[in-house]
Design a protein around this motif. Structure first.
Motif, PDB file in Angstrom:
ATOM      1  N   UNK A   1       2.591   0.569   2.811  1.00  0.00           N
ATOM      2  CA  UNK A   1       1.663  -0.553   2.950  1.00  0.00           C
ATOM      3  C   UNK A   1       0.808  -0.424   4.198  1.00  0.00           C
ATOM      4  N   UNK A   2       1.383   0.170   5.244  1.00  0.00           N
ATOM      5  CA  UNK A   2       0.688   0.211   6.531  1.00  0.00           C
ATOM      6  C   UNK A   2       0.487   1.624   7.067  1.00  0.00           C
ATOM      7  N   UNK A   3       1.454   2.508   6.829  1.00  0.00           N
ATOM      8  CA  UNK A   3       1.356   3.877   7.325  1.00  0.00           C
ATOM      9  C   UNK A   3       1.382   4.855   6.155  1.00  0.00           C
ATOM     10  N   UNK A   4       0.702   5.989   6.346  1.00  0.00           N
ATOM     11  CA  UNK A   4       0.725   7.053   5.348  1.00  0.00           C
ATOM     12  C   UNK A   4       0.569   8.392   6.058  1.00  0.00           C
ATOM     13  N   UNK A   5       0.837   9.477   5.343  1.00  0.00           N
ATOM     14  CA  UNK A   5       0.798  10.799   5.947  1.00  0.00           C
ATOM     15  C   UNK A   5      -0.356  11.630   5.407  1.00  0.00           C
TER      16      UNK A   5
ATOM     17  N   UNK B   1      -2.795   5.168   9.588  1.00  0.00           N
ATOM     18  CA  UNK B   1      -2.519   3.784   9.216  1.00  0.00           C
ATOM     19  C   UNK B   1      -3.698   3.159   8.471  1.00  0.00           C
ATOM     20  N   UNK B   2      -3.325   2.237   7.560  1.00  0.00           N
ATOM     21  CA  UNK B   2      -4.308   1.497   6.784  1.00  0.00           C
ATOM     22  C   UNK B   2      -4.947   0.416   7.647  1.00  0.00           C
TER      23      UNK B   2
ATOM     24  N   UNK C   1      -1.981  -0.807  15.778  1.00  0.00           N
ATOM     25  CA  UNK C   1      -2.246   0.599  16.030  1.00  0.00           C
ATOM     26  C   UNK C   1      -1.064   1.373  16.577  1.00  0.00           C
ATOM     27  N   UNK C   2      -1.135   2.691  16.442  1.00  0.00           N
ATOM     28  CA  UNK C   2      -0.081   3.583  16.908  1.00  0.00           C
ATOM     29  C   UNK C   2      -0.429   4.179  18.266  1.00  0.00           C
TER      30      UNK C   2
END
Length: 730
Positions: free
Chosen positions: A235-239, A303-304, A310-311
């Motif tokens: 939902x929020x993070x992806x690779x 991230x979406x 934020x990271x």
């Protein structure tokens, strides 16, 4: 209807107030919009967040405004004397007092690695409420999500055993989030925190740091065993282009954000713990393959738009480890603004250039310990044998490097000294189960703190300073017409005071034989011709400020036994394998095994240093000439000294265990003894061996065992150096 002027005036005032309220509401709403996320498809409510990151920095929401914040903080451990960290024994009052010290140091953040007991969160909440009430800024917290290291050792794969490590981390994430929001209860679970959590400190959470210093073998195994699990879209993070290990991190981070959003409608910046060993940079001159074997690259985690906080990237970076900081060509050739070689700053600038997100140095430190375990061969920023004043200077230099590299900030390791810690080059010389119960000056890992936890309820029983007041009520262990020897001890040291008639400190020699283990030792000291009434396992030789040592019977030399007998890292000397040779060796600690530096083809031999060499100086922290490394001092015909227990092969002073006969047992093991015997001999300059043949009388000294140690807090000089430096660093 006629309106009176008085009523008209009241009406006007009401209208003005309503207009003011409306404008105020618009202003608050505007700032609220800047701090919320209305695009979240999973919740009809806006998501709140009190911190966010931009390209380089953290921003904290204060009084409705985003404030760019340079992170200046400390790592707060869970251990204290007399308890392992798993016992989570630090009290509310200790936490509250420490937060005050940290705030007064001009720090703005702390980091904890895992779930604490409720007293931590209660103290943080109360302290920050009072701080804000009094016009001060709160202390923010980076909270960790720990991993079961036993599982890592046994499973060695983040997706192994049906995703056990992954599932356990996700469960820990939920517990931690509920705890931070003051909405959880943890039942008693030995070795872990427990209790009823009611203090909502979520608004003080500036970010998450998930995980630990990853072992390269774990990363490699996860990647090799799970080739198909190299993509995740949450939902929020992806690779994008991630390894299976990075995919594992992404899933944990995504579940963290999702749970806090779903349950509490809140989000915070997230990072994944990393260190130089598994960073995404290349270190071609690193001597040890394992230190540059595999990378963990958080740039593969995206991230979406629904994730607004934020990271950031989190790294542990110490100046002496790994050996990259001593050999990587571009690092050691780099010069800072002062024109000095600065491999540390070179690394920071390279890691900053690599990342598109803010970089936080979440651990950096220098241990103010007597024992040393590693060296930086370029700068001298070493792992140990650093005094507390120099510790502060070095920490401040590294913090300035972090600031100069335009990083997001730094967290000093650590706030308090930790007695339970161990170090690779002497961890077989003590007993793991008793480490928290005594202070080992030889173990550098115990001395990273800015807050010393020294033996003694209110102060130490003796300070090396030449005043001798703390010996006034003591009775000599040995006395004759010309010499007196006093002995006492505490949880950290054996203390000696010698009062010798007509003693010339710079010319004469004092010999103090010590018998610690029965049925072995030397009856003489062949170098000086001294003889003893009991078999001496150690000799303290005092000969001026630069030639004073604790020496060990060659048969009882654990350094020789470990590296010549158990291994073949140093040459064998057959005489050392026999009792009563009259030979005493310098006491040494190892620093490194032999290795070859890649590309440079430089061979670095096995190395150690003499840790039994005694340091001259004043050891009283209240004295302006204080040096925390001081072992002995002379004044007015008297010498006083302190000897760390481990220099005398004591494995656990709290229960009187020493190292047993290593050759008879074939290993280093424990033996219980009743006490030790000490003697004293004053050798005038020019005396010949024939004049010193009378055996030195030796008297027995014993001490009481203890179940719980005494200790007191002391802010080190390094604390005050950081306090001054942090004040102007924004």
């Amino acid at each position: 209807m006629k309106i009176s002027s008085k009523n008209y005036m009241y009406g006007s005032i009401i209208i003005i107030i309503l207009i003011a309220i409306a404008y105020s509401s618009i202003f608050i709403l505007k700032n609220k919009i800047n701090a919320t996320d209305h695009s979240n498809p999973t919740s009809p409510m806006a998501s709140e967040y009190v911190s966010k990151v931009d390209g380089n920095s953290f921003n904290v929401l204060e009084n409705g405004q985003w404030t760019k914040t340079f992170i200046k903080g400390v790592n707060l451990g869970a251990g204290k004397p007399g308890a392992f960290p798993g016992e989570v024994a630090i009290t509310y009052d200790e936490y509250y007092r420490w937060l005050g010290y940290i705030s007064d140091m001009n720090a703005n953040t702390i980091r904890v690695y895992t779930i604490q007991r409720p007293q931590f969160y209660n103290a943080l909440f109360d302290f920050n409420q009072n701080a804000v009430k009094n016009g001060k800024k709160p202390i923010y917290v980076f909270h960790g999500v720990w991993v079961n290291e036993s599982d890592i050792a046994t499973i060695d794969d983040d997706f192994g055993s049906n995703d056990k490590i992954l599932n356990d981390m996700n469960a820990t994430v939920k517990d931690t989030i509920n705890i931070l929001h003051g909405n959880h209860y943890l039942p008693v679970n030995k070795g872990h925190a427990d209790g009823n959590y009611t203090s909502d400190v979520s608004k003080y959470v500036i970010g998450w740091i998930v995980g630990i210093e990853w072992e390269p073998s774990l990363v490699v195994s996860t990647n090799e065993n799970n080739a198909k699990r190299s993509h995740y879209d949450g939902k929020y993070l992806y690779t994008v282009g991630a390894s299976p290990f990075e995919t594992f991190l992404t899933e944990v981070g995504d579940k963290l954000i999702d749970y806090e959003m779903t349950t509490y409608n809140m989000q915070s910046p997230v990072a994944f713990s990393n260190w130089v060993t598994t960073d995404p940079l290349k270190h071609p001159n690193e001597p040890y393959k394992n230190e540059d074997l595999v990378e963990v690259n958080v740039e593969h985690i995206k991230w979406h738009d629904s994730y607004k906080a934020g990271m950031f990237a989190s790294y542990h970076v110490y100046p002496y480890y790994p050996d990259t900081f001593s050999y990587q060509t571009e690092y050691i050739q780099f010069k800072d603004a002062e024109g000095k070689p600065n491999p540390y700053l070179a690394y920071l600038e390279e890691v900053k250039k690599f990342h598109s997100m803010p970089v936080l140095i979440s651990e950096f430190g220098i241990p103010a310990s007597r024992g040393k375990a590693h060296e930086n061969k370029i700068t001298g920023f070493n792992q140990g044998f650093i005094d507390e004043q120099t510790q502060g200077d070095m920490l401040m230099k590294m913090m300035k490097d972090i600031h100069a590299a335009n990083l997001a900030g730094g967290l000093v390791f650590s706030w308090q000294d930790e007695w339970f810690k161990r170090t690779w080059n002497n961890n077989d010389l003590d007993l793991p189960d008793s480490r928290p119960y005594w202070l080992n000056a030889q173990t550098n890992e115990q001395h990273f703190g800015l807050l010393a936890l020294d033996p003694g309820n209110d102060k130490s029983i003796s300070y090396i300073d030449g005043s001798f007041d703390d010996w006034a009520n003591d009775t000599p262990l040995y006395a004759d017409d010309h010499t007196k020897l006093y002995v006492k001890s505490d949880e950290g040291y054996v203390y000696l005071m010698i009062d010798a008639e007509n003693y010339d400190f710079n010319k004469d020699t004092l010999i103090i034989p010590i018998d610690t283990i029965k049925e072995q030792g030397n009856t003489s000291f062949s170098q000086l011709g001294s003889t003893f009434s009991k078999d001496a396992d150690f000799v303290v030789k005092i000969h001026g400020p630069t030639d004073s040592h604790v020496l060990v019977d060659a048969y009882y030399d654990n350094y020789y036994f470990r590296y010549a007998v158990q291994t073949s890292l140093i040459d064998k000397t057959p005489a050392f394998h026999h009792k009563n040779t009259g030979i005493f060796n310098p006491i040494r600690l190892s620093l490194n095994k032999s290795y070859v530096v890649p590309q440079l083809n430089t061979i670095v031999p096995f190395a150690g240093y003499e840790t039994g060499l005694l340091q001259y100086g004043i050891g009283n922290p209240d004295n302006p000439d204080f040096n925390s490394l001081s072992d002995f001092y002379y004044k007015d015909g008297k010498v006083e000294m302190r000897i760390p227990w481990q220099l005398l092969n004591v494995m656990d002073p709290s229960h009187k265990y020493v190292i047993d006969d290593m050759y008879a047992r074939g290993k280093i093991s424990k033996l219980k003894e009743d006490g030790m015997s000490f003697g004293i001999q004053h050798i005038k300059m020019g005396s010949t061996p024939e004049t010193t043949q009378q055996p030195i009388a030796m008297e027995e000294y014993s001490w009481k065992e203890w179940e719980q140690p005494t200790f007191h807090e002391r802010l080190k000089p390094s604390y005050y150096i950081l306090q001054k430096g942090f004040q102007t660093m924004n």
